[in-house]
Write a protein that holds these residues in place. Sequence first.
Motif, PDB file in Angstrom:
ATOM      1  N   GLU A  86       0.846  -1.183   0.000  1.00 50.81           N
ATOM      2  CA  GLU A  86       0.000   0.000   0.000  1.00 50.81           C
ATOM      3  C   GLU A  86       0.886   1.239   0.000  1.00 50.81           C
ATOM      4  O   GLU A  86       1.695   1.429   0.907  1.00 50.81           O
ATOM      5  CB  GLU A  86      -0.896   0.023   1.245  1.00 50.81           C
ATOM      6  N   GLU A  87       0.728   2.070  -1.010  1.00 49.08           N
ATOM      7  CA  GLU A  87       1.523   3.295  -1.074  1.00 49.08           C
ATOM      8  C   GLU A  87       1.213   4.192   0.131  1.00 49.08           C
ATOM      9  O   GLU A  87       0.049   4.429   0.458  1.00 49.08           O
ATOM     10  CB  GLU A  87       1.222   4.059  -2.373  1.00 49.08           C
ATOM     11  N   GLY A  88       2.251   4.667   0.768  1.00 46.42           N
ATOM     12  CA  GLY A  88       2.079   5.614   1.859  1.00 46.42           C
ATOM     13  C   GLY A  88       1.439   5.037   3.107  1.00 46.42           C
ATOM     14  O   GLY A  88       0.888   5.783   3.928  1.00 46.42           O
ATOM     15  N   ARG A  89       1.515   3.714   3.279  1.00 47.20           N
ATOM     16  CA  ARG A  89       0.884   3.099   4.459  1.00 47.20           C
ATOM     17  C   ARG A  89       1.502   3.631   5.757  1.00 47.20           C
ATOM     18  O   ARG A  89       2.721   3.775   5.859  1.00 47.20           O
ATOM     19  CB  ARG A  89       1.017   1.574   4.393  1.00 47.20           C
ATOM     20  N   LYS A  90       0.638   3.909   6.733  1.00 44.78           N
ATOM     21  CA  LYS A  90       1.077   4.401   8.042  1.00 44.78           C
ATOM     22  C   LYS A  90       0.892   3.317   9.096  1.00 44.78           C
ATOM     23  O   LYS A  90       0.037   2.434   8.955  1.00 44.78           O
ATOM     24  CB  LYS A  90       0.274   5.645   8.460  1.00 44.78           C
ATOM     25  N   SER A 228       0.400  -4.995  11.494  1.00 48.94           N
ATOM     26  CA  SER A 228       1.743  -4.641  11.963  1.00 48.94           C
ATOM     27  C   SER A 228       2.341  -3.435  11.249  1.00 48.94           C
ATOM     28  O   SER A 228       2.176  -3.254  10.040  1.00 48.94           O
ATOM     29  CB  SER A 228       2.675  -5.850  11.791  1.00 48.94           C
ATOM     30  N   GLY A 229       3.082  -2.654  12.026  1.00 51.93           N
ATOM     31  CA  GLY A 229       3.831  -1.551  11.439  1.00 51.93           C
ATOM     32  C   GLY A 229       5.000  -2.028  10.604  1.00 51.93           C
ATOM     33  O   GLY A 229       5.528  -1.271   9.779  1.00 51.93           O
ATOM     34  N   PHE A 230       5.424  -3.299  10.782  1.00 53.89           N
ATOM     35  CA  PHE A 230       6.464  -3.893   9.938  1.00 53.89           C
ATOM     36  C   PHE A 230       5.777  -4.391   8.672  1.00 53.89           C
ATOM     37  O   PHE A 230       5.121  -5.430   8.663  1.00 53.89           O
ATOM     38  CB  PHE A 230       7.177  -5.023  10.683  1.00 53.89           C
ATOM     39  N   THR A 319       2.147  -1.570  21.835  1.00 51.13           N
ATOM     40  CA  THR A 319       2.760  -0.248  21.968  1.00 51.13           C
ATOM     41  C   THR A 319       3.883  -0.062  20.955  1.00 51.13           C
ATOM     42  O   THR A 319       4.056   1.020  20.388  1.00 51.13           O
ATOM     43  CB  THR A 319       3.287  -0.049  23.400  1.00 51.13           C
ATOM     44  N   ALA A 320       4.637  -1.135  20.708  1.00 51.89           N
ATOM     45  CA  ALA A 320       5.736  -1.071  19.746  1.00 51.89           C
ATOM     46  C   ALA A 320       5.261  -0.958  18.306  1.00 51.89           C
ATOM     47  O   ALA A 320       6.048  -0.633  17.408  1.00 51.89           O
ATOM     48  CB  ALA A 320       6.625  -2.305  19.904  1.00 51.89           C
ATOM     49  N   GLY A 321       3.963  -1.243  18.060  1.00 54.91           N
ATOM     50  CA  GLY A 321       3.445  -1.185  16.693  1.00 54.91           C
ATOM     51  C   GLY A 321       3.654  -2.467  15.909  1.00 54.91           C
ATOM     52  O   GLY A 321       3.572  -2.462  14.681  1.00 54.91           O
ATOM     53  N   LEU A 322       3.893  -3.586  16.613  1.00 56.44           N
ATOM     54  CA  LEU A 322       4.203  -4.847  15.933  1.00 56.44           C
ATOM     55  C   LEU A 322       2.980  -5.720  15.696  1.00 56.44           C
ATOM     56  O   LEU A 322       2.887  -6.404  14.682  1.00 56.44           O
ATOM     57  CB  LEU A 322       5.243  -5.638  16.740  1.00 56.44           C
ATOM     58  N   LYS A 323       2.055  -5.739  16.647  1.00 55.92           N
ATOM     59  CA  LYS A 323       0.864  -6.587  16.546  1.00 55.92           C
ATOM     60  C   LYS A 323      -0.322  -5.818  17.097  1.00 55.92           C
ATOM     61  O   LYS A 323      -0.338  -5.433  18.260  1.00 55.92           O
ATOM     62  CB  LYS A 323       1.067  -7.896  17.321  1.00 55.92           C
ATOM     63  N   GLY A 324      -1.318  -5.611  16.242  1.00 58.27           N
ATOM     64  CA  GLY A 324      -2.463  -4.811  16.635  1.00 58.27           C
ATOM     65  C   GLY A 324      -3.631  -5.643  17.124  1.00 58.27           C
ATOM     66  O   GLY A 324      -3.480  -6.794  17.534  1.00 58.27           O
ATOM     67  N   ARG A 325      -4.810  -5.054  17.049  1.00 50.53           N
ATOM     68  CA  ARG A 325      -6.034  -5.741  17.412  1.00 50.53           C
ATOM     69  C   ARG A 325      -6.746  -6.224  16.152  1.00 50.53           C
ATOM     70  O   ARG A 325      -6.368  -5.883  15.035  1.00 50.53           O
ATOM     71  CB  ARG A 325      -6.942  -4.792  18.210  1.00 50.53           C
ATOM     72  N   PHE A 326      -7.768  -7.035  16.333  1.00 53.84           N
ATOM     73  CA  PHE A 326      -8.548  -7.534  15.212  1.00 53.84           C
ATOM     74  C   PHE A 326      -9.192  -6.348  14.490  1.00 53.84           C
ATOM     75  O   PHE A 326      -9.896  -5.545  15.090  1.00 53.84           O
ATOM     76  CB  PHE A 326      -9.617  -8.496  15.733  1.00 53.84           C
ATOM     77  N   GLN A 327      -8.880  -6.218  13.184  1.00 55.78           N
ATOM     78  CA  GLN A 327      -9.407  -5.131  12.354  1.00 55.78           C
ATOM     79  C   GLN A 327      -9.174  -3.763  13.005  1.00 55.78           C
ATOM     80  O   GLN A 327     -10.088  -2.936  13.135  1.00 55.78           O
ATOM     81  CB  GLN A 327     -10.893  -5.373  12.058  1.00 55.78           C
ATOM     82  N   GLU A 328      -7.940  -3.524  13.384  1.00 57.23           N
ATOM     83  CA  GLU A 328      -7.520  -2.324  14.110  1.00 57.23           C
ATOM     84  C   GLU A 328      -8.031  -1.035  13.477  1.00 57.23           C
ATOM     85  O   GLU A 328      -8.531  -0.142  14.174  1.00 57.23           O
ATOM     86  CB  GLU A 328      -5.987  -2.296  14.182  1.00 57.23           C
ATOM     87  N   THR A 329      -7.918  -0.926  12.174  1.00 56.73           N
ATOM     88  CA  THR A 329      -8.245   0.354  11.521  1.00 56.73           C
ATOM     89  C   THR A 329      -9.741   0.663  11.553  1.00 56.73           C
ATOM     90  O   THR A 329     -10.141   1.801  11.297  1.00 56.73           O
ATOM     91  CB  THR A 329      -7.768   0.345  10.057  1.00 56.73           C
TER      92      THR A 329
END
Length: 481
Positions: A86-90, A228-230, A319-329
């Motif tokens: 995804e271009e520009g993914r945050k 994940s942020g990775f 907190t580290a941005g490695l593993k989120g919640r189910f359907q985080e967004t």
Amino acid sequence: MTIEAVDYTTKIPNNVNLAEDRQVLRALESWHPGYIDWWMDMGPEGFQQSLVYLRTAVSVDPKGWAKFDYVKMPDYRWGILLAPQEEGRKIPFGRHYGEPAWQDVPGEYRAMLRRLVVIQGDTEPASVEQQRHLGKTAPSLYDLRNVFQVNVEEGRHLWAMVYILQKYFGRDGREEAAELLQRRSGDADKPRMLGAFNEATPDWLSFHMFTFFTDRDGKMQLESLAQSGFDPLSRTCRFMLTEEAHHMFVGETGVGRTIQRTCEAMKAAGIDDPAAIDKVRALGVIDLPTIQKKLNLHYTLSLDLFGSEMSTNAANTFTAGLKGRFQETKIEDDHQLEHATYPVLKLVDGAIKRVDEPALTAINMRLRDDYTADCQRGLDRWNKIIDKTGVGFKLALPHVGFHRQIGEFKDAHVSPDGKLIDAVAWDRQKSAWLPSKDDGDFIASLMKPVTEPGQFANWIAPPRVGIDNKPGDFEYVKIAA
């Protein structure tokens, strides 16, 4: 989702440009023989030379991502497939919320991220090992083909995690990749990392319960890692989810077909009482109370996979941005959880109470609640099958405190309806709630292989639609190949 063609020019099909990433390609090629040795040793027993009508990924586009053809399982083209970037993914959560997603592993999170990948990777070969004997008792060629499809895709998911290890973790990653082929499900000396993946899968009802309940846990974990942020891990898991959906389909429809056949046999024999277990079993089908007991077992084993309700490890990876919640967004909050609370079931003064706890340390609890809601939707569909036949019975999920080995209720005795009981009462009643040896022996007695195209064992109904819309008598597996 844009189509990204898969490169079949290397030994390992991929859409990650392995042809120009020679170091990783060599590492994966050197890992490949060990994988094939593992597959031949621990994969489906007795069918390695059979031609199986399998689907193979040819792109990551959901509208046309697979082709179907006959292939011998050891010749299956396992590969490395990531969803499009995804271009520009945050980064969608944690302390790095809103920052650009990482394309490389942040140094301070290296060990934490590696462990997440290894644990996910370890579950994939484990389920293949658990299911390796099922082919010998398959109730039809349709079902035989389905277990083999699940197996080869679990193998591909192992490849997906090994790619991440080889590409981003250097020598440590290569060592971890080798270890993934050394552990064995249920082995006393080198077991798999999570408890549910060391349990036996002795029969086809167990397999269908496993693919409904335990693969659904896999869906929840992959959905969390897909946030994940990775970014390479996120993209890997997003594609794995397209395959995981089929595994849950196999489980839900397998249990549903078992229920349907039982109810049909009861009605044909004029048996109205589901508790008339001996009469129902005499028809050569699995009685509904035993199906409920198998449900109780597999649901609770799968709940343990979520870990403790309160977890600093889960909080740290969030907190580290490695593993989120189910359907985080899709969640409407600040995605950082510094001040939020979440209700958690706990034992308080000898009673089960709901207590508001910091949402950050209750990440596992929230994911487990999402899982339970997802399971319930499947049970609702099973209960509709029963309702349509007019049999008076309703399947239900047991209380989350029932039969737990991990977390808040591991030392408690809780009945399926959520009552705290003592050890004596538990021992007296547990055979009514969990499968007994006699239950297992009866189910095993029904597990006779059916290998004629279009024929099905007496205890399970045929599917409504064939795989790839094939007719009912299609030869999904050519056993004598």
